[in-house]
Design an enzyme around this catalytic site. Structure first.
Site, PDB file in Angstrom:
ATOM      1  N   GLY A  36       0.849  -1.188   0.000  1.00 14.51           N
ATOM      2  CA  GLY A  36       0.000   0.000   0.000  1.00 14.51           C
ATOM      3  C   GLY A  36       0.880   1.231   0.000  1.00 14.51           C
ATOM      4  CE1 TYR A  74      -3.027  -3.065  -6.802  1.00 15.08           C
ATOM      5  CE2 TYR A  74      -3.255  -2.914  -9.193  1.00 15.08           C
ATOM      6  CZ  TYR A  74      -2.565  -2.633  -8.032  1.00 15.08           C
ATOM      7  OH  TYR A  74      -1.407  -1.895  -8.101  1.00 15.08           O
ATOM      8  CE1 TYR A  75      -9.517 -11.607  -8.188  1.00 20.40           C
ATOM      9  CE2 TYR A  75      -7.174 -11.442  -7.705  1.00 20.40           C
ATOM     10  CZ  TYR A  75      -8.205 -11.974  -8.442  1.00 20.40           C
ATOM     11  OH  TYR A  75      -7.924 -12.878  -9.442  1.00 20.40           O
ATOM     12  CB  SER A  87       0.991   1.318   4.845  1.00  7.78           C
ATOM     13  OG  SER A  87       0.985   0.443   3.736  1.00  7.78           O
ATOM     14  CB  ALA A 115      11.339   2.875  -6.641  1.00  4.48           C
ATOM     15  CG  ASP A 154       5.017   3.999  -2.348  1.00  6.15           C
ATOM     16  OD1 ASP A 154       4.421   4.972  -2.852  1.00  6.15           O
ATOM     17  OD2 ASP A 154       4.644   2.824  -2.504  1.00  6.15           O
ATOM     18  CG  ASP A 199       4.930  -2.934  -2.455  1.00  2.00           C
ATOM     19  OD1 ASP A 199       5.448  -3.629  -3.345  1.00  2.00           O
ATOM     20  OD2 ASP A 199       3.802  -2.442  -2.546  1.00  2.00           O
ATOM     21  CE  LYS A 216       7.389  10.408  -7.950  1.00  2.00           C
ATOM     22  NZ  LYS A 216       6.357   9.595  -7.260  1.00  2.00           N
TER      23      LYS A 216
END
Length: 321
Positions: free
Chosen positions: A38, A108-109, A41, A260, A262, A298, A229
């Protein structure tokens, strides 16, 4: 700010991430490792590893997946006191795919997930009190109308509360159309203090992939700091009296590029929280983003402050930055 107040508050969806243990199309993969994923987070965890107090606010399903997500984030040192468990909606789920060529994707679900039911009342003023920054991404307002209302409400309240807003467009083309993105995200970016777009996001939202033009346009719309970026070319920083390209931190190879951006956001906010000017904060952002690409997952590559200092020293850079 008390010792219990977070320096940065993040708000958004985190899902259970099923990471394949083998390469190939998902339909033929049988073994996965369970992790979390996420954007918001990720940023909070990145900041916590750099010794900043960070909080993450969201809704999770009142299910084993939700408790796993909450416990993992809390275990990383992030304040999760404002997380709500929703008995009527599930925690989101996503599967990564890795190909032998190094390319991959994510399935994704998340439709109807607990986080898609977030609304303004889920983030009371008390959750923001004392924070230096609220960090949002363009993913959250794409999840539902109530999530969109939440983001609009948050940036308005942060102005009243004296909390600076950091905004990463983080476009998700599977969630909505380009016209919807522009209609919703440009006002959010205009209300933000810090905007962290990529070149592709500049192209979609503003119609240009020129870093200086992207930065100038977002600043004209209201942002005081824009950091574009540029991937392996580093970043372009524009702020009061500053318009400068910051070179990338080189790595031998990229293991997993997801996360990256994040890491970049966490590094930039970390630098600014430490009182560094925008260019030095962008140098830190480049380094944290580079380290995030060195392992799969992540959050697994997000460095501690000591690991960051060692990495910068090896790269011949000023470790104090």
């Amino acid at each position: 700010m008390t010792s219990h107040d977070p320096a940065v508050v993040t708000v958004g969806e985190t899902m259970v991430l099923m990471n394949p243990k083998e390469t190939g199309p998902l339909q033929y993969v049988s073994s996965f490792g369970k992790r979390i994923g996420g954007a918001e987070s990720n940023v909070a965890i990145g900041l916590a590893r750099l010794d900043h107090a960070a909080a993450w606010v969201s809704r999770l399903g009142d299910d084993p997946h939700g408790r796993y997500v909450r416990d993992t984030i809390r275990g990383a040192g992030v304040d999760t006191r404002s997380v709500r468990f929703d008995p009527d909606a599930p925690t989101g789920l996503m599967f990564k795919e890795r190909r032998a060529t190094g390319e991959g994707g994510v399935l994704y679900y998340r439709h109807g997930s607990a986080a898609s039911r977030l609304e303004p009342g889920d983030v009371p003023d008390e959750a923001l009190a004392g924070a230096s920054y609220l960090h949002l991404t363009g993913i959250t307002p794409a999840l539902s109308d109530t999530c969109r209302d939440l983001c609009t409400d948050l940036v308005e309240r942060c102005t009243d509360l004296g909390v600076r807003v950091s905004f990463d467009p983080n476009l998700r083309f599977s969630l909505w159309s380009e016209s919807e993105m522009r209609e919703t995200l440009l006002p959010l970016a205009a209300a933000a203090d810090v905007v962290l777009p990529g070149l592709d996001e500049g192209e979609v939202l503003l119609g240009t992939d020129d870093p200086r033009e992207i930065a100038d346009e977002f600043r004209e719309r209201g942002a005081s700091e824009v950091v574009v970026k540029l991937g392996e070319d580093g970043a372009f920083v524009a702020a009061e009296g500053v318009a400068e390209r910051v070179p990338a931190v080189s790595v031998e190879r990229v293991v997993d590029p997801i996360g990256a951006g994040d890491g970049f956001a966490a590094g930039y906010l970390s630098g600014r929280l430490d009182g560094r000017p925008p260019v030095e904060a962008a140098e830190r952002a480049n380094a944290v983003g580079a380290l995030a690409t060195q392992v799969t997952g992540d959050i697994e590559g997000l460095p501690t402050r000591d690991e960051l200092a060692a990495f910068l020293a090896d790269d011949g850079r000023d470790v104090d930055r």
